[in-house]
Design a protein around this motif. Structure first.
Motif, short mmCIF file in Angstrom:
data_model
loop_
_atom_site.label_atom_id
_atom_site.label_comp_id
_atom_site.label_asym_id
_atom_site.label_seq_id
_atom_site.Cartn_x
_atom_site.Cartn_y
_atom_site.Cartn_z
N GLY A 250 -7.09 -74.94 -17.10
CA GLY A 250 -7.09 -74.62 -15.67
C GLY A 250 -6.61 -75.79 -14.82
N PRO A 251 -7.26 -76.95 -14.91
CA PRO A 251 -6.81 -78.11 -14.13
C PRO A 251 -5.36 -78.49 -14.45
CG PRO A 251 -8.99 -78.51 -15.03
CD PRO A 251 -8.52 -77.21 -15.64
N ALA A 252 -4.92 -78.31 -15.71
CA ALA A 252 -3.54 -78.64 -16.08
C ALA A 252 -2.57 -77.76 -15.30
CB ALA A 252 -3.33 -78.46 -17.58
N MET A 253 -2.90 -76.47 -15.17
CA MET A 253 -1.99 -75.57 -14.47
C MET A 253 -1.96 -75.84 -12.98
SD MET A 253 -2.17 -72.13 -16.69
CE MET A 253 -0.73 -71.53 -15.87
N GLN A 254 -3.09 -76.34 -12.45
CA GLN A 254 -3.11 -76.70 -11.03
C GLN A 254 -2.26 -77.93 -10.75
OE1 GLN A 254 -7.18 -76.96 -9.74
NE2 GLN A 254 -7.51 -74.76 -10.13
N ALA A 255 -2.14 -78.81 -11.75
CA ALA A 255 -1.35 -80.03 -11.56
C ALA A 255 0.13 -79.81 -11.85
CB ALA A 255 -1.88 -81.13 -12.49
N LEU A 256 0.47 -78.60 -12.32
CA LEU A 256 1.84 -78.27 -12.70
C LEU A 256 2.60 -77.71 -11.50
CD1 LEU A 256 3.68 -78.00 -15.27
CD2 LEU A 256 2.76 -75.67 -15.52
N LYS A 257 3.87 -78.07 -11.38
CA LYS A 257 4.66 -77.61 -10.24
C LYS A 257 4.97 -76.10 -10.38
CE LYS A 257 9.35 -78.13 -12.02
NZ LYS A 257 10.67 -78.77 -11.91
N PRO A 258 5.35 -75.44 -9.27
CA PRO A 258 5.87 -74.08 -9.38
C PRO A 258 7.08 -74.09 -10.33
CG PRO A 258 5.44 -74.64 -7.10
CD PRO A 258 5.29 -75.91 -7.89
N ARG A 259 7.20 -73.09 -11.18
CA ARG A 259 8.24 -72.97 -12.21
C ARG A 259 8.13 -74.06 -13.28
NH1 ARG A 259 11.71 -68.86 -10.55
NH2 ARG A 259 11.48 -68.46 -8.32
#
Ligand SMILES: [Zn+2]
Ligand SMILES: [Zn+2]
Length: 351
Positions: A250-259
């Motif tokens: 979850g936190p990894a996906m929040q730190a990931l940019k759009p696309r």
């Protein structure tokens, strides 16, 4: 010869004497020089349920990350001579079934893993198919050459992620696979590589020696807070997960940019809940990455040759085969990055 074997479908491993094997047709006998201790070996020792499929292969000598010298040739072996140093791809496939001929060798109907479902390299000698041998240069240390298998996993993760020049990359998990991912991401031109662990001071220290200085330890600062801070100026283009820990996704996906792309390499013991609405709205992608294709191995060997002195930092401990289980303990308690098991005679000679 000495072997470290899984004898019964239960906890534990045994050091046993066994006859030196004879190479069959299309096989060579490899005199083992170094074998790495991998998480897989710890699971086999502990007999975790995901390895119960090995039951029908027991007793079996384990050890699948190794390098050695060709000591004898079976019938119909061409292109490899006695004395050649090799590292070995542990996945043995038939080469003739539909899956193999269609280029899906992982789905081979008779696929067997060396050190899992056929005898492996925690032993003085191991017989392997000649087509699984990858020649290594004479000058490459056996303990470095034995890193080829885990490094090939890291190589494939970075390829799957499509890391390109200028990328900001987050690597979750500072162990052997994560360290390799950081190295290949940097080699692919990543502008920033951040590596995170949890209570991982010794492994993060090895990353420092590998030249990485953006290191996070979630035992010292909460993960969400630490990632939000490091992604605040610019979110990550790529996140590569090598932990098998559900809580990081979850936190990894929040730190990931759009696309952005999230690559999963960890083996997760249970299904993981993911906020798919956020993924949809941000057009993010999740990709899985596992075994590297055959073609990756010579590239990994070339990388090892070029960066031998750097990679030496990853081999933190060496134990002789007769004390392999002490090496397993070092790997289990996260003290070690990579423990190498070497034959007792080599150990004595260098002492
Ligand atoms: Zn392994
Ligand atoms: Zn096949």
């Amino acid at each position: 010869m000495k072997t470290l074997r899984k004898v019964r479908p239960d906890r534990g491993l045994e050091l046993q004497d066994a006859p030196t094997p004879m190479p069959g047709p299309g096989e060579v006998l490899v005199q083992v020089q170094a074998t790495g201790v991998c998480g897989t070996d710890l699971h086999i020792d502990k007999w975790t349920p995901s390895y119960h499929f090995m039951g029908s292969a027991l007793p079996v000598t384990i050890g699948h990350e190794f390098a050695g010298v060709v000591a004898a040739l079976g019938q119909d072996v061409h292109g490899l001579a006695v004395g050649q140093r090799v590292t070995v791809r542990p996945s043995v496939v038939c080469g003739v079934c539909a899956a193999c001929t269609e280029g899906r060798a992982d789905d081979c109907v008779t696929r067997k893993g060396i050190g899992v479902s056929r005898d492996g390299a925690f032993a003085d000698f191991v017989r392997v198919p000649v087509r699984n041998c990858v020649p290594v240069p004479q000058g490459l240390e056996p303990k470095i050459a034995a890193l080829a298998e885990p490094l090939s996993v890291s190589w494939e993760a970075v390829r799957a992620a499509g890391v390109t020049a200028g990328d900001k990359v987050l690597v979750l998990g500072p162990g052997n696979i994560g360290q390799g991912i950081a190295l290949f991401a940097r080699a692919a031109g990543a502008a920033e590589v951040v590596v995170a662990g949890h209570g991982d001071a010794p492994r993060l220290q090895i990353l420092r020696q590998l030249g990485f200085d953006q290191l996070l330890d979630f035992a010292e600062q909460p993960m969400a807070e630490a990632l939000a801070k490091v992604a605040s100026s610019r979110p990550f283009d790529v996140v590569i997960e090598a932990t098998g820990v559900a809580a990081v996704i979850g936190p990894a996906m929040q730190a990931l940019k759009p696309r952005g792309v999230l690559v999963i390499t960890g083996i997760h013991a249970a299904p993981v809940a993911i906020d798919l609405t956020a993924l949809v709205r941000k057009h993010q992608e999740i990709r899985g990455s596992y075994r590297a294709p055959e073609a990756a191995w010579p590239q990994v060997v070339a990388f090892m040759e070029e960066h031998q002195s750097l990679l030496a930092h990853m081999v933190t401990h060496t134990v002789p085969l007769s004390r392999a289980l002490e090496g397993f303990e070092l790997a289990r308690n996260k003290t070690a990055t990579k423990v190498m098991v070497v034959p007792d005679v080599i150990e004595e000679a260098s002492a």
